[in-house]
Motif scaffolding. Structure first.
Motif, PDB file in Angstrom:
ATOM      1  N   ARG A 284      15.378 124.963 110.732  1.00 41.40           N
ATOM      2  CA  ARG A 284      15.408 125.452 112.129  1.00 41.40           C
ATOM      3  C   ARG A 284      14.111 126.104 112.609  1.00 41.40           C
ATOM      4  O   ARG A 284      14.124 126.823 113.601  1.00 41.40           O
ATOM      5  N   LEU A 285      13.045 125.930 111.872  1.00 37.11           N
ATOM      6  CA  LEU A 285      11.744 126.459 112.282  1.00 37.11           C
ATOM      7  C   LEU A 285      11.726 127.985 112.377  1.00 37.11           C
ATOM      8  O   LEU A 285      10.827 128.564 112.990  1.00 37.11           O
ATOM      9  N   ILE A 286      12.695 128.639 111.801  1.00 30.70           N
ATOM     10  CA  ILE A 286      12.797 130.088 111.957  1.00 30.70           C
ATOM     11  C   ILE A 286      12.015 130.816 110.871  1.00 30.70           C
ATOM     12  O   ILE A 286      11.310 131.780 111.133  1.00 30.70           O
ATOM     13  N   ALA A 287      12.144 130.355 109.623  1.00 29.28           N
ATOM     14  CA  ALA A 287      11.493 131.048 108.525  1.00 29.28           C
ATOM     15  C   ALA A 287       9.986 131.058 108.710  1.00 29.28           C
ATOM     16  O   ALA A 287       9.406 130.116 109.235  1.00 29.28           O
ATOM     17  N   GLY A 288       9.346 132.140 108.259  1.00 31.41           N
ATOM     18  CA  GLY A 288       7.936 132.290 108.582  1.00 31.41           C
ATOM     19  C   GLY A 288       6.995 132.549 107.438  1.00 31.41           C
ATOM     20  O   GLY A 288       5.954 133.145 107.639  1.00 31.41           O
ATOM     21  N   ASN A 289       7.337 132.118 106.211  1.00 24.57           N
ATOM     22  CA  ASN A 289       6.490 132.314 105.030  1.00 24.57           C
ATOM     23  C   ASN A 289       5.782 133.674 105.000  1.00 24.57           C
ATOM     24  O   ASN A 289       4.577 133.780 105.075  1.00 24.57           O
ATOM     25  N   CYS A 290       6.598 134.736 104.931  1.00 29.01           N
ATOM     26  CA  CYS A 290       6.047 136.087 104.834  1.00 29.01           C
ATOM     27  C   CYS A 290       5.338 136.301 103.508  1.00 29.01           C
ATOM     28  O   CYS A 290       4.453 137.148 103.399  1.00 29.01           O
ATOM     29  N   ILE A 291       5.762 135.582 102.459  1.00 28.12           N
ATOM     30  CA  ILE A 291       5.192 135.721 101.123  1.00 28.12           C
ATOM     31  C   ILE A 291       4.817 134.334 100.617  1.00 28.12           C
ATOM     32  O   ILE A 291       5.622 133.404 100.698  1.00 28.12           O
ATOM     33  N   VAL A 292       3.604 134.195 100.081  1.00 25.35           N
ATOM     34  CA  VAL A 292       3.124 132.898  99.604  1.00 25.35           C
ATOM     35  C   VAL A 292       2.534 133.057  98.207  1.00 25.35           C
ATOM     36  O   VAL A 292       2.065 134.135  97.837  1.00 25.35           O
ATOM     37  N   PRO A 293       2.546 131.989  97.399  1.00 25.12           N
ATOM     38  CA  PRO A 293       1.911 132.057  96.081  1.00 25.12           C
ATOM     39  C   PRO A 293       0.414 132.281  96.246  1.00 25.12           C
ATOM     40  O   PRO A 293      -0.216 131.738  97.155  1.00 25.12           O
ATOM     41  N   SER A 294      -0.162 133.059  95.367  1.00 25.66           N
ATOM     42  CA  SER A 294      -1.589 133.363  95.470  1.00 25.66           C
ATOM     43  C   SER A 294      -2.440 132.293  94.799  1.00 25.66           C
ATOM     44  O   SER A 294      -1.968 131.539  93.931  1.00 25.66           O
ATOM     45  N   VAL A 295      -3.696 132.257  95.175  1.00 23.42           N
ATOM     46  CA  VAL A 295      -4.669 131.389  94.511  1.00 23.42           C
ATOM     47  C   VAL A 295      -4.788 131.780  93.045  1.00 23.42           C
ATOM     48  O   VAL A 295      -4.940 130.921  92.164  1.00 23.42           O
ATOM     49  N   THR A 296      -4.702 133.071  92.764  1.00 24.20           N
ATOM     50  CA  THR A 296      -4.774 133.552  91.383  1.00 24.20           C
ATOM     51  C   THR A 296      -3.693 132.923  90.527  1.00 24.20           C
ATOM     52  O   THR A 296      -3.946 132.454  89.411  1.00 24.20           O
ATOM     53  N   LEU A 297      -2.449 132.905  91.020  1.00 23.07           N
ATOM     54  CA  LEU A 297      -1.348 132.298  90.275  1.00 23.07           C
ATOM     55  C   LEU A 297      -1.617 130.822  90.012  1.00 23.07           C
ATOM     56  O   LEU A 297      -1.515 130.348  88.876  1.00 23.07           O
ATOM     57  N   VAL A 298      -1.951 130.078  91.056  1.00 24.38           N
ATOM     58  CA  VAL A 298      -2.137 128.636  90.922  1.00 24.38           C
ATOM     59  C   VAL A 298      -3.267 128.321  89.946  1.00 24.38           C
ATOM     60  O   VAL A 298      -3.154 127.423  89.107  1.00 24.38           O
ATOM     61  N   SER A 414      -2.960 128.720 102.882  1.00 25.47           N
ATOM     62  CA  SER A 414      -2.392 129.189 101.622  1.00 25.47           C
ATOM     63  C   SER A 414      -1.478 128.129 101.029  1.00 25.47           C
ATOM     64  O   SER A 414      -1.146 127.138 101.670  1.00 25.47           O
ATOM     65  N   TYR A 415      -1.049 128.383  99.802  1.00 27.02           N
ATOM     66  CA  TYR A 415      -0.008 127.572  99.186  1.00 27.02           C
ATOM     67  C   TYR A 415       1.353 127.993  99.752  1.00 27.02           C
ATOM     68  O   TYR A 415       1.454 128.983 100.485  1.00 27.02           O
ATOM     69  N   PHE A 416       2.394 127.249  99.385  1.00 27.44           N
ATOM     70  CA  PHE A 416       3.761 127.577  99.807  1.00 27.44           C
ATOM     71  C   PHE A 416       4.671 127.560  98.584  1.00 27.44           C
ATOM     72  O   PHE A 416       4.426 126.839  97.623  1.00 27.44           O
ATOM     73  N   TRP A 417       5.734 128.336  98.655  1.00 21.17           N
ATOM     74  CA  TRP A 417       6.727 128.325  97.571  1.00 21.17           C
ATOM     75  C   TRP A 417       7.578 127.064  97.625  1.00 21.17           C
ATOM     76  O   TRP A 417       8.028 126.658  98.694  1.00 21.17           O
ATOM     77  N   ARG A 418       7.810 126.463  96.469  1.00 21.39           N
ATOM     78  CA  ARG A 418       8.828 125.426  96.325  1.00 21.39           C
ATOM     79  C   ARG A 418      10.051 126.010  95.611  1.00 21.39           C
ATOM     80  O   ARG A 418      11.190 125.639  95.898  1.00 21.39           O
ATOM     81  N   LYS A 419       9.775 126.921  94.661  1.00 13.74           N
ATOM     82  CA  LYS A 419      10.856 127.593  93.947  1.00 13.74           C
ATOM     83  C   LYS A 419      11.727 128.356  94.937  1.00 13.74           C
ATOM     84  O   LYS A 419      11.217 129.041  95.826  1.00 13.74           O
ATOM     85  N   TRP A 420      13.020 128.234  94.790  1.00 16.58           N
ATOM     86  CA  TRP A 420      14.026 128.905  95.608  1.00 16.58           C
ATOM     87  C   TRP A 420      14.215 128.280  96.988  1.00 16.58           C
ATOM     88  O   TRP A 420      15.132 128.676  97.703  1.00 16.58           O
ATOM     89  N   ILE A 421      13.369 127.342  97.406  1.00 14.38           N
ATOM     90  CA  ILE A 421      13.458 126.824  98.767  1.00 14.38           C
ATOM     91  C   ILE A 421      14.340 125.589  98.792  1.00 14.38           C
ATOM     92  O   ILE A 421      14.026 124.576  98.161  1.00 14.38           O
ATOM     93  N   PRO A 422      15.462 125.624  99.514  1.00  9.12           N
ATOM     94  CA  PRO A 422      16.351 124.457  99.572  1.00  9.12           C
ATOM     95  C   PRO A 422      15.637 123.244 100.157  1.00  9.12           C
ATOM     96  O   PRO A 422      14.741 123.366 100.995  1.00  9.12           O
ATOM     97  N   THR A 423      16.028 122.070  99.709  1.00  6.38           N
ATOM     98  CA  THR A 423      15.499 120.824 100.252  1.00  6.38           C
ATOM     99  C   THR A 423      16.460 120.285 101.302  1.00  6.38           C
ATOM    100  O   THR A 423      17.670 120.208 101.074  1.00  6.38           O
ATOM    101  N   GLY A 424      15.917 119.903 102.450  1.00  6.90           N
ATOM    102  CA  GLY A 424      16.776 119.434 103.531  1.00  6.90           C
ATOM    103  C   GLY A 424      17.784 120.497 103.908  1.00  6.90           C
ATOM    104  O   GLY A 424      17.466 121.678 104.059  1.00  6.90           O
ATOM    105  N   ASN A 425      19.050 120.081 104.028  1.00 10.30           N
ATOM    106  CA  ASN A 425      20.119 121.052 104.285  1.00 10.30           C
ATOM    107  C   ASN A 425      21.176 121.011 103.183  1.00 10.30           C
ATOM    108  O   ASN A 425      22.322 121.382 103.401  1.00 10.30           O
ATOM    109  N   LEU A 426      20.770 120.557 101.987  1.00  8.21           N
ATOM    110  CA  LEU A 426      21.657 120.478 100.823  1.00  8.21           C
ATOM    111  C   LEU A 426      22.931 119.719 101.163  1.00  8.21           C
ATOM    112  O   LEU A 426      24.038 120.135 100.834  1.00  8.21           O
ATOM    113  N   ASP A 427      22.756 118.585 101.842  1.00  5.26           N
ATOM    114  CA  ASP A 427      23.892 117.731 102.224  1.00  5.26           C
ATOM    115  C   ASP A 427      24.932 118.496 103.030  1.00  5.26           C
ATOM    116  O   ASP A 427      26.145 118.259 102.906  1.00  5.26           O
TER     117      ASP A 427
END
Length: 570
Positions: A284-298, A414-427
Motif C-alpha cells: 500500500r505504499l505506506i511503509a517508509g523504510n525507517c531502518i535500513v541495513p548498513s554498508v558496514t553489515l553488507v 541505501s540497501y533494503f531489508w529482505r528479512k522479515w519483509i512479506p512478499t506480495g500479500n502472502l496469498d
C-alpha cells in the motif's frame, strides 16, 4: 473489565491509578483466571516499547541505519535523559514487572492445582527477570520491586532507591533459577509460545555470559543444546530464509522463546515490523523504510568460500575512488516514468549482482541488494514484481514505488531489508502493513549456539567453540572454520572471538542483538561511524561519548522519585 485490563497493549505508568481494578473476591479463583492473568503478562511483554520492537535496536549499532524510533541513541548528539525512547522503555519494562508481581502475589493463594500455580509463577518469574535484565543492560542498577509491592495500593509512593548492579543481577538469577524449577519442558499445542524450562535456561545462560561467568554460561547453554537432563527438542531450522517467514500457525523447533503472531489482517496479533523495515513498495505504499541495513553489515559478509570480501577485487579502485567512481561502476539510467532501464551506462549489472550473490547466502536472504528483485505490491496492494536499481537521476528518471522500482523514502541510496519483509500479500493472508504476521524470536537456538561458542572460547575450549560456529555456518552452506584454506584457519582465542563476533552479525542481523553485543564486548565506541550510503555519500552523522555506555535515568522518573540518582555524565 478483566479482558480490558489484562489484554490491553497500552502501558500503565508507575504513577497512574488503574481505571479498572479487579476484585479479589471475584477473581484469582479458578484455573481459567490464572491463565487469563498470565495472558496479561505476555500482552505487556509484547507491547512495542517493551519487547515488541526488539528488531529496531540494530539501528543503534553498526549494522543498520535509520530515522526512528531510536534516533537520539543512534546518532548520539541529542541523546539525553529527556529522550522519548529512554522514558518509554523504562515505563513499559516496569509495567511488565508490576504485572508479573501482581500475578506472583495473587496466584500463590488461589484454590487451584499446585501444578498450575507453579507454572504460572514460573512464567511470571521469567518475564520479570527478562524485564530487569534489559533494565540492567540499559541503566545498570535500578529500583527493585518484587511481589510485595502492590501497584494498586502503592502507585503514588514508588520511591525505592536504585539497587546495585550486583543486587539486580542476583535477583534476576534467583528468578530464573526458580523458573527453571517450576516451568515445563514443553506445553501442549494450545499453549504454544508460553515460556518453557529451556527458555529459562537460555536466558540464565545469557545473564551469566553478559557477566563473564563463562563456566556457568556453558552449563546452562549445554543443558538445552545437548539435552543434558531433558529432551527439549530444539534444532536448527533447515531453511534460514523460511525461519523468518513462519506464519499461519507454522512453528520452528529453533525458536526457544518467541513472540507469536496470529495473522496479518485486522484480527489477532502481529508485530509492526514493516513500518520500520519495509520499503515503499511493501504493501500500500505506506511503509517508509525507517531502518535500513548498513554498508558496514553488507561489506562484512564473506565470499562463498569463506574468504574476506573486497570491493577492489570486483571493481579496481572502488575502495579509494569515492562516490563518483562507485556511481560509474554501479548506476544505470531509467525512463522518466520509472518503468524500465533505458541504459546501463558504465554499469555491468551482472557483475554488480555477483558482488553480492557470490557471498554468504545470508547476505541476499537478509538484504535486498542492487539489481535483485522483490515481490512487492502496486498501489492497490496487488502483488507486483519490483527491482532495486541504483538510478542516476542526471541521466534519466528516479524510482517510484507505484512503478517498477523500489524507492527509499529518505532519498538515500541505501540497501533494503529482505528479512522479515512479506512478499506480495502472502496469498491474501497479509492485509495490514503494520501487522507483520511472522513469529519473532527473542531467543533461538543459533543465537544460543553462538553464545555457547563464545563461552567455550573464553574457557580455553577452542575446538568446541569452532564446532558450534560451524553448525550455524553449515545450515547456509558456508565452509567450516579450520576446514582447509588458510583464510578459514583459527589459531587462537583472539581470532576465535573475532570470528564469533562477525558470525553473530551475519546470523542475527535484523533481530536487535548487535547493539547489546557491542556494548558488552566494549566495542561500542569503535563501532560508531557516520552513516553513509552505497556510494559513500553521507546520510547522517553519528557521535560517541563515554556516557553513552549507560543510558540516563529518564528525567521524568528523577522528578517522580527523589531517591533515584543519575548515571555518571548525565
Amino acid at each position: 473489565m478483566l479482558v480490558g485490563s489484562l489484554l490491553t497493549s497500552g502501558c500503565e505508568s508507575l504513577d497512574f491509578t488503574p481505571a479498572d481494578q479487579m476484585s479479589d473476591r471475584t477473581f484469582w479463583l479458578t484455573e481459567d483466571h490464572a491463565r487469563q492473568a498470565a495472558i496479561g503478562m505476555y500482552a505487556a511483554m509484547k507491547a512495542q516499547w517493551c519487547f515488541g520492537m526488539e528488531f529496531t535496536f540494530d539501528m543503534c549499532s553498526d549494522i543498520a541505519d535509520g530515522t526512528t524510533p531510536w534516533a537520539d541513541i543512534s546518532r548520539g548528539a541529542s541523546f539525553s535523559s529527556a529522550s522519548s525512547g529512554v522514558q518509554n522503555h523504562w515505563q513499559y519494562l516496569y509495567e511488565l514487572v508490576h504485572r508479573c508481581n501482581t500475578v506472583i502475589r495473587n496466584v500463590a493463594g488461589m484454590p487451584i492445582s499446585s501444578q498450575t500455580i507453579d507454572r504460572v509463577t514460573g512464567e511470571a518469574k521469567f518475564l520479570r527477570a527478562m524485564a530487569y535484565f534489559r533494565m540492567l543492560n540499559c541503566w545498570g542498577g535500578v529500583p527493585w520491586y518484587d511481589e510485595s509491592c502492590d501497584i494498586n495500593q502503592q502507585f503514588a509512593t514508588l520511591n525505592a532507591p536504585r539497587s546495585s548492579e550486583d543486587e539486580i543481577r542476583r535477583h534476576i538469577l534467583d528468578d530464573l533459577t526458580e523458573a527453571i524449577e517450576k516451568l515445563p519442558v514443553k506445553w501442549d499445542d494450545a499453549d504454544l509460545g508460553r515460556v518453557t524450562r529451556g527458555a529459562a535456561y537460555a536466558l540464565r545462560g545469557k545473564v551469566y555470559l553478559f557477566d563473564r561467568q563463562w563456566e556457568n554460561a556453558v552449563k546452562d547453554f549445554e543443558e538445552i543444546v545437548y539435552d543434558r537432563s531433558a529432551v527439549y527438542g530444539y534444532s536448527l531450522h533447515d531453511d534460514y530464509n523460511d525461519l523468518f517467514r513462519l506464519y499461519n500457525g507454522n512453528h520452528s523447533p529453533e525458536m526457544i522463546f518467541s513472540i507469536q503472531s496470529i495473522d496479518g489482517n485486522t484480527a489477532g496479533y502481529a508485530l509492526d515490523i514493516v513500518s520500520y523495515f519495509g520499503n515503499k513498495s511493501t504493501m500500500r505504499l505506506i511503509a517508509g523504510n525507517c531502518i535500513v541495513p548498513s554498508v558496514t553489515l553488507v561489506d562484512m559478509y564473506e565470499n562463498l568460500d569463506g574468504s574476506p570480501f573486497d570491493w577492489d577485487d570486483m571493481f579496481p579502485g572502488f575502495n579509494e575512488g569515492g562516490p563518483a567512481v562507485r556511481r560509474d561502476y554501479m548506476s544505470v539510467a531509467i525512463d522518466q516514468a520509472g518503468d524500465y532501464v533505458t541504459s546501463t551506462l558504465s554499469c555491468d549489472t551482472s557483475k554488480v549482482m555477483d558482488a553480492y550473490r557470490l557471498r554468504d547466502p545470508r547476505l541476499c536472504l537478509n538484504v535486498i541488494t542492487p539489481y535483485s528483485h522483490y515481490l512487492g505490491t502496486d498501489a492497490g496492494s496487488v502483488p507486483m514484481d519490483k527491482q532495486f536499481v541504483l538510478a542516476d537521476p542526471t541521466k534519466g528518471g528516479s524510482p517510484m514505488e507505484a512503478k517498477s522500482f523500489i524507492r527509499n523514502s529518505e532519498g538515500w541510496n541505501s540497501y533494503f531489508w529482505r528479512k522479515w519483509i512479506p512478499t506480495g500479500n502472502l496469498d491474501g493472508y497479509w492485509g495490514e502493513y503494520n501487522r507483520t504476521p511472522y513469529e519473532f524470536p527473542l531467543l533461538r537456538l543459533a543465537d544460543v549456539m553462538l553464545m555457547l561458542a563464545e563461552a567455550y572460547n573464553e574457557t580455553g575450549q577452542l575446538d568446541k567453540a569452532v564446532a558450534e560456529v560451524n553448525k550455524v555456518r553449515a545450515r547456509v552452506g558456508m565452509p567450516g572454520l579450520n576446514s582447509g584454506p588458510a583464510w578459514l584457519t583459527v589459531d587462537g582465542k583472539d581470532e576465535m572471538a573475532r570470528r564469533i563476533r562477525r558470525e553473530r552479525a551475519f546470523e542475527l542481523a535484523g533481530e536487535g542483538q548487535r547493539y547489546w553485543d557491542l556494548r558488552r564486548w566494549g566495542l561500542l565506541e569503535e563501532s560508531v561511524r557516520n552513516a553513509t550510503d552505497i556510494f559513500g555519500d553521507l546520510m547522517y552523522a553519528r557521535s560517541y561519548q563515554a556516557r553513552h555506555e549507560r543510558w540516563p535515568i529518564p528525567l521524568v522518573e528523577l522528578d517522580r522519585n527523589l531517591n533515584l540518582g543519575q548515571n555518571p555524565g548525565w
